[in-house]
Design a protein around this motif. Structure first.
Motif, short mmCIF file in Angstrom:
data_model
loop_
_atom_site.label_atom_id
_atom_site.label_comp_id
_atom_site.label_asym_id
_atom_site.label_seq_id
_atom_site.Cartn_x
_atom_site.Cartn_y
_atom_site.Cartn_z
N GLY A 163 26.17 -8.09 26.20
CA GLY A 163 25.71 -8.68 24.95
C GLY A 163 24.99 -7.64 24.11
N ASP A 164 24.40 -8.07 23.03
CA ASP A 164 23.69 -7.16 22.13
C ASP A 164 22.18 -7.39 22.22
N LEU A 165 21.44 -6.40 21.79
CA LEU A 165 19.98 -6.49 21.73
C LEU A 165 19.56 -6.53 20.26
N TYR A 166 18.80 -7.55 19.89
CA TYR A 166 18.29 -7.67 18.52
C TYR A 166 16.79 -7.38 18.54
N VAL A 167 16.41 -6.33 17.83
CA VAL A 167 15.00 -5.96 17.71
C VAL A 167 14.47 -6.54 16.40
N VAL A 168 13.57 -7.50 16.50
CA VAL A 168 13.00 -8.16 15.33
C VAL A 168 11.64 -7.52 15.04
N ILE A 169 11.50 -6.99 13.84
CA ILE A 169 10.33 -6.16 13.51
C ILE A 169 9.27 -6.97 12.76
N SER A 170 8.04 -6.82 13.21
CA SER A 170 6.88 -7.36 12.50
C SER A 170 6.03 -6.18 12.04
N VAL A 171 5.76 -6.11 10.75
CA VAL A 171 5.01 -4.99 10.17
C VAL A 171 3.58 -5.44 9.88
N GLU A 172 2.62 -4.71 10.39
CA GLU A 172 1.22 -5.03 10.13
C GLU A 172 0.89 -4.80 8.65
N SER A 173 0.00 -5.62 8.13
CA SER A 173 -0.43 -5.44 6.74
C SER A 173 -1.29 -4.20 6.63
N ASP A 174 -1.39 -3.66 5.41
CA ASP A 174 -2.14 -2.42 5.18
C ASP A 174 -3.38 -2.72 4.34
N LYS A 175 -4.45 -2.02 4.62
CA LYS A 175 -5.70 -2.24 3.87
C LYS A 175 -5.67 -1.62 2.48
N THR A 176 -4.78 -0.67 2.27
CA THR A 176 -4.75 0.05 0.99
C THR A 176 -3.68 -0.49 0.05
N PHE A 177 -2.47 -0.69 0.59
CA PHE A 177 -1.34 -1.06 -0.26
C PHE A 177 -0.89 -2.50 0.02
N GLU A 178 -0.43 -3.15 -1.04
CA GLU A 178 0.24 -4.44 -0.91
C GLU A 178 1.72 -4.21 -1.19
N ARG A 179 2.56 -4.70 -0.32
CA ARG A 179 3.99 -4.45 -0.48
C ARG A 179 4.67 -5.59 -1.23
N GLN A 180 5.51 -5.22 -2.20
CA GLN A 180 6.33 -6.17 -2.94
C GLN A 180 7.76 -5.62 -2.94
N GLY A 181 8.52 -6.02 -1.91
CA GLY A 181 9.85 -5.44 -1.76
C GLY A 181 9.71 -3.98 -1.38
N GLN A 182 10.33 -3.09 -2.17
CA GLN A 182 10.19 -1.66 -1.92
C GLN A 182 9.09 -1.06 -2.78
N ASN A 183 8.45 -1.85 -3.64
CA ASN A 183 7.33 -1.37 -4.45
C ASN A 183 6.01 -1.56 -3.70
N LEU A 184 5.06 -0.70 -4.02
CA LEU A 184 3.72 -0.81 -3.47
C LEU A 184 2.73 -1.06 -4.60
N VAL A 185 1.77 -1.92 -4.36
CA VAL A 185 0.74 -2.22 -5.35
C VAL A 185 -0.60 -1.71 -4.84
N LEU A 186 -1.28 -0.95 -5.68
CA LEU A 186 -2.61 -0.41 -5.36
C LEU A 186 -3.58 -0.86 -6.43
N ARG A 187 -4.67 -1.50 -6.04
CA ARG A 187 -5.66 -1.98 -7.00
C ARG A 187 -6.89 -1.07 -6.93
N ARG A 188 -7.31 -0.58 -8.14
CA ARG A 188 -8.45 0.33 -8.21
C ARG A 188 -9.39 -0.13 -9.33
N SER A 189 -10.68 -0.01 -9.07
CA SER A 189 -11.69 -0.38 -10.06
C SER A 189 -12.22 0.88 -10.75
N ILE A 190 -12.39 0.79 -12.05
CA ILE A 190 -12.99 1.88 -12.82
C ILE A 190 -14.14 1.30 -13.64
N SER A 191 -15.05 2.17 -14.08
CA SER A 191 -16.20 1.70 -14.85
C SER A 191 -15.81 1.45 -16.30
#
Length: 372
Positions: free
Chosen positions: A244-272
């Motif tokens: 038979g075949d082996l199916y590897v199902v991937i779970s990706v941990e969330s990141d503290k810096t980037f938010e993923r939206q598809g292949q795009n990454l979102v970074l939020r930064r505060s400025i004065s």
């Protein structure tokens, strides 16, 4: 005599789907079943004719040849029809099981080569592993054929006896109304033989549990829930069948810096407020090294800057996603007396000469691209 068109036999259109073909054949198999038409000499011929048509059209390669060259295109393609109804029951045991209510209905059921079971492995990886790709070592618990008895379940050197219930054939006849269906023998499970002395290593199971180590390459850019299929890495087959075949199902941990939206990454930064009004240079983290970007004068809170090609890679190749920087303008708190004085003076000047207001902000925010 020339053969009839296979699509005509099944009563389906030439673009019929796999499900439509199966449904049509199931109907004809029930209608022309030999046990249901014992007084009709033509029924068995129609039964075999429908089976031959379905056997060709359900196979993608045979169907392509037939659609292109007709019956002549099947010469040498392993299409010789069925010599008996028993052959048909064996070839389509799954369908006859559905129609007549017998699990594994057909000749010799489990004596036929069977593919091993597919396996699933849940793999947790970090966000960075998903972004850059990695090679990981898996430990797969699986069943392998017993080395001592070679998968037979019998102690080496001992003989197996013929099953008395099926007389060594591996199948028995069962009645359902006026039907008689050949099904897998429940006593020997289709082997036709019974073990007289069980293997001391596997206790008659024919397999032993084993942990296999396997290296798997995780492609860069995989997303949470992605599946990797490793052909032939599942359970061992039965009676010489493929693994038979082996199916590897991937779970990706969330990141503290980037938010993923598809292949795009979102970074939020505060400025004065001052940085937003006067402009500034700020350091931005990326998947690689940090970079410095210019914040133009008059930047508005919520404005989004787009860094093209600095997001997640596509697992199949092609252009990377983008890095989207969302800026938030902080309102100062805990002002000193001098700071309050300056702001009040600023407000007074603004009353005398109002500042320009940002126009079409949201449209500009979407279109703004860093470096353009």
């Amino acid at each position: 005599m020339s053969k009839r068109d296979f699509y005509e036999i099944l009563g389906v259109e030439r673009n019929a789907s796999e499900d439509e073909l199966k449904k049509a054949y199931r109907k004809l198999a029930f209608e022309f079943h030999p046990d249901r038409n014992q007084e009709d000499p033509e029924a068995e011929g129609k039964f075999k004719e429908a089976a031959e048509a379905y056997d060709v059209l359900r196979d993608a390669e045979k169907r392509r040849r037939y659609d292109t060259f007709g019956h002549d295109g099947l010469n040498g393609a392993g299409q010789g029809g069925f010599s008996s109804s028993e052959d048909i029951f064996g070839a389509f045991s799954d369908i006859f099981g559905e129609v007549f209510g017998f699990a594994g209905a057909g000749r010799g059921g489990s004596r036929r080569p069977q593919a091993g079971m597919d396996l699933r492995y849940n793999l947790n990886i970090t966000f960075r592993q998903a972004a850059k790709g990695d090679e990981v070592q898996l430990k797969i618990p699986t069943n392998v054929p017993c080395a001592q008895c070679k998968g037979t379940g019998a102690e080496p050197g001992t003989e197996m006896s013929d099953c008395r219930q099926c007389h060594g054939t591996g199948h028995v006849q069962q009645a359902q109304g006026f039907f008689r269906i050949s099904v897998t023998c429940p006593n020997c499970h289709g082997r036709g033989k019974l073990i007289t002395q069980y293997c001391s290593a596997c206790r008659g199971a024919g397999v032993n549990s084993q942990v296999r180590e396997l290296k798997v390459r995780i492609p860069a850019g995989v997303d949470d829930g992605s599946r990797l299929r490793l052909r032939g890495e599942g359970e061992a087959g039965v009676n010489g069948g493929p693994h038979g075949d082996l199916y590897v199902v991937i779970s990706v941990e969330s990141d503290k810096t980037f938010e993923r939206q598809g292949q795009n990454l979102v970074l939020r930064r505060s400025i004065s407020m001052v940085q937003a009004a006067l402009g500034d240079k700020i350091e931005i983290p990326t998947l690689d090294d940090p970079i410095t970007v210019d914040i133009p004068k008059g930047t508005q809170g919520g404005e989004i800057f787009q860094l093209r090609g600095m997001g997640m890679p596509h697992p199949g190749g092609g252009r990377k996603g983008d890095l989207l920087i969302e800026l938030r303008v902080e309102t100062p708190v805990g002002l000193s007396a001098r700071q309050e004085e300056i702001l009040r003076e600023f407000a007074k000047i603004e009353e005398e000469k109002p500042l320009k207001k940002a126009k079409n902000f949201f449209k500009k925010a979407k279109e703004k691209v860093m470096g353009e």
